[in-house]
Design an enzyme around this catalytic site. Structure first.
Site, PDB file in Angstrom:
ATOM      1  N   LYS A 116       0.814  -1.216   0.000  1.00  0.00           N
ATOM      2  CA  LYS A 116       0.000   0.000   0.000  1.00  0.00           C
ATOM      3  C   LYS A 116       0.848   1.268   0.000  1.00  0.00           C
ATOM      4  O   LYS A 116       0.437   2.286  -0.529  1.00  0.00           O
ATOM      5  CB  LYS A 116      -0.973  -0.004   1.186  1.00  0.00           C
ATOM      6  CG  LYS A 116      -2.106  -0.996   1.007  1.00  0.00           C
ATOM      7  CD  LYS A 116      -3.263  -0.703   1.927  1.00  0.00           C
ATOM      8  CE  LYS A 116      -4.398  -1.682   1.675  1.00  0.00           C
ATOM      9  NZ  LYS A 116      -5.480  -1.558   2.652  1.00  0.00           N
ATOM     10  N   LYS A 198      -6.323 -10.931  -8.867  1.00  0.00           N
ATOM     11  CA  LYS A 198      -7.555 -11.189  -8.122  1.00  0.00           C
ATOM     12  C   LYS A 198      -8.618 -10.131  -8.445  1.00  0.00           C
ATOM     13  O   LYS A 198      -8.290  -8.962  -8.613  1.00  0.00           O
ATOM     14  CB  LYS A 198      -7.203 -11.152  -6.628  1.00  0.00           C
ATOM     15  CG  LYS A 198      -8.156 -11.897  -5.759  1.00  0.00           C
ATOM     16  CD  LYS A 198      -7.622 -11.998  -4.330  1.00  0.00           C
ATOM     17  CE  LYS A 198      -8.629 -11.450  -3.362  1.00  0.00           C
ATOM     18  NZ  LYS A 198      -8.169 -11.408  -1.986  1.00  0.00           N
ATOM     19  N   LYS A 201     -12.620  -5.086  -5.390  1.00  0.00           N
ATOM     20  CA  LYS A 201     -13.694  -4.107  -5.324  1.00  0.00           C
ATOM     21  C   LYS A 201     -13.213  -2.721  -5.694  1.00  0.00           C
ATOM     22  O   LYS A 201     -14.003  -1.840  -6.000  1.00  0.00           O
ATOM     23  CB  LYS A 201     -14.364  -4.112  -3.949  1.00  0.00           C
ATOM     24  CG  LYS A 201     -13.486  -3.818  -2.742  1.00  0.00           C
ATOM     25  CD  LYS A 201     -14.342  -3.886  -1.487  1.00  0.00           C
ATOM     26  CE  LYS A 201     -13.692  -3.886  -0.118  1.00  0.00           C
ATOM     27  NZ  LYS A 201     -12.395  -4.389   0.160  1.00  0.00           N
TER      28      LYS A 201
END
Ligand code: TRP
Length: 334
Positions: A116, A198, A201
């Site tokens: 991140k 993957k 969202k």
């Protein structure tokens, strides 16, 4: 069994986007099954969401949408405790105490923090750094026995266990030692546009993702546009045919058929026809969830009542642990 003797489960999802079919198969179906056997706490981790910059109005909406989606997928607000993390102040309060038990190095080595920090290099804030400590507080406040999480959260669970053990050892037994609970066969759903990554969202390309509130027509269109390969055979081969394998996975989820059965069914059938069939079945599979979601979302008062009931319940349990912790570390009781 009554609530006192049942084992405790806690899990949460960060409201950083609308939930996808991957959340359904990877988490929510499992949670729904666990509800009757365990004393379950399901949380919307809005405090975790703000470790990256959010649009305030969107975050607020998504938090409520995530709660509505939990219900639409079958989480029962009577059986389980459904709440918003920020509605239970003890999460932040315990996190502060746990901060003082965590080494800088323990946080800086976290894979998710490293990923991140790269992805949001303009805003590597202390909250992002301390993210797993807040997660430890989420878990330890409820004395959770089991924490259903994806593989990517396992390292955070390890830290949680270390902190629990450290605290218990330094003072006396305070926290239950939680175990990760990683579903064995949780199908990994991949992005429709980039089937080696993957499904997420927060993917910027909305065609990559099947959201649980997508209309059947949207789902059909996304699946018809899904990336496949230049071959023509419907065969399960994650490595060489990731796109087709992913569509087979989705078809298997929607129909309950095995890969062998699917291969047989589509023998000699072109990708166009295969995709159309996958599209129809997946659209029908999601339809009841998206319809129920629309119904729940249209009744704001109902949702608010459930969340306020949930946070009352959660607050009581969480405060009990927090008071113990405050006392042990030497804070004056209030
Ligand atoms: N960090 C988790 C995720 O992104 C969400 C989460 C927050 C969580 N607190 C938790 C999961 C506590 C399990 C337990 O998926």
């Amino acid at each position: 069994m009554d609530a006192d003797t049942k084992k405790v489960i806690l899990s949460g999802i960060t409201p950083s986007g609308i939930l996808t079919i991957g959340h359904l198969t990877g988490a929510l179906i499992n949670w729904v099954r666990l509800q009757s056997e365990y004393d379950c706490y399901f949380m919307i981790a809005d405090l975790h969401a703000i470790t990256v910059r959010q649009n305030p109005a969107e975050l607020r909406q998504r938090t409520l949408d995530t709660a509505a989606m939990f219900l639409a997928c079958g989480i029962s607000p009577e059986t389980s405790t459904l709440f918003i993390q920020s509605h239970v102040p003890a999460h932040s309060q315990l996190a502060w105490v746990l901060n003082t038990f965590t080494g800088m190095g323990e946080c800086s080595k976290m894979t998710q923090f490293k990923d991140k920090s790269k992805k949001h290099s303009e805003n590597v804030n202390v909250g992002l750094f301390a993210y797993p400590i807040l997660m430890a507080a989420d878990i330890l406040l409820y004395q959770a026995d089991l924490v259903p999480v994806g593989e990517d959260q396992k390292q955070h669970l390890e830290l949680t266990r270390n902190l629990a053990q450290r605290f218990n050892h330094y003072y006396s037994d305070t926290f239950k030692m939680p175990e990760p609970f990683i579903p064995e066969v949780g199908a990994r759903i991949m992005s429709l546009q980039n089937p080696t990554a993957k499904m997420s969202k927060s993917d910027e390309n909305k065609n990559s993702t099947i959201f649980l509130n997508d209309k059947p027509e949207e789902i059909r269109n996304k699946i018809k546009r899904a990336v496949t390969d230049s071959d023509t055979v419907v065969r399960y081969d994650e490595e060489n045919k990731p796109g087709v394998s992913n569509l087979m996975q989705l078809y298997s989820i929607a129909t309950g058929k095995s890969f062998a059965e699917i291969e047989k069914q589509f023998e000699g059938v072109g990708y166009g026809e295969f995709k159309a069939e996958v599209a129809d079945k997946v659209a029908e599979y999601i339809r009841p969830i998206s319809e129920r979601f629309a119904e729940i979302s249209s009744n704001k008062k109902y949702l608010q009542e459930i969340l306020s009931f949930g946070s009352d319940k959660a607050n009581k349990v969480a405060m009990k642990t927090l008071r113990k912790v405050y006392k042990k570390v030497g804070l004056v009781s209030f």
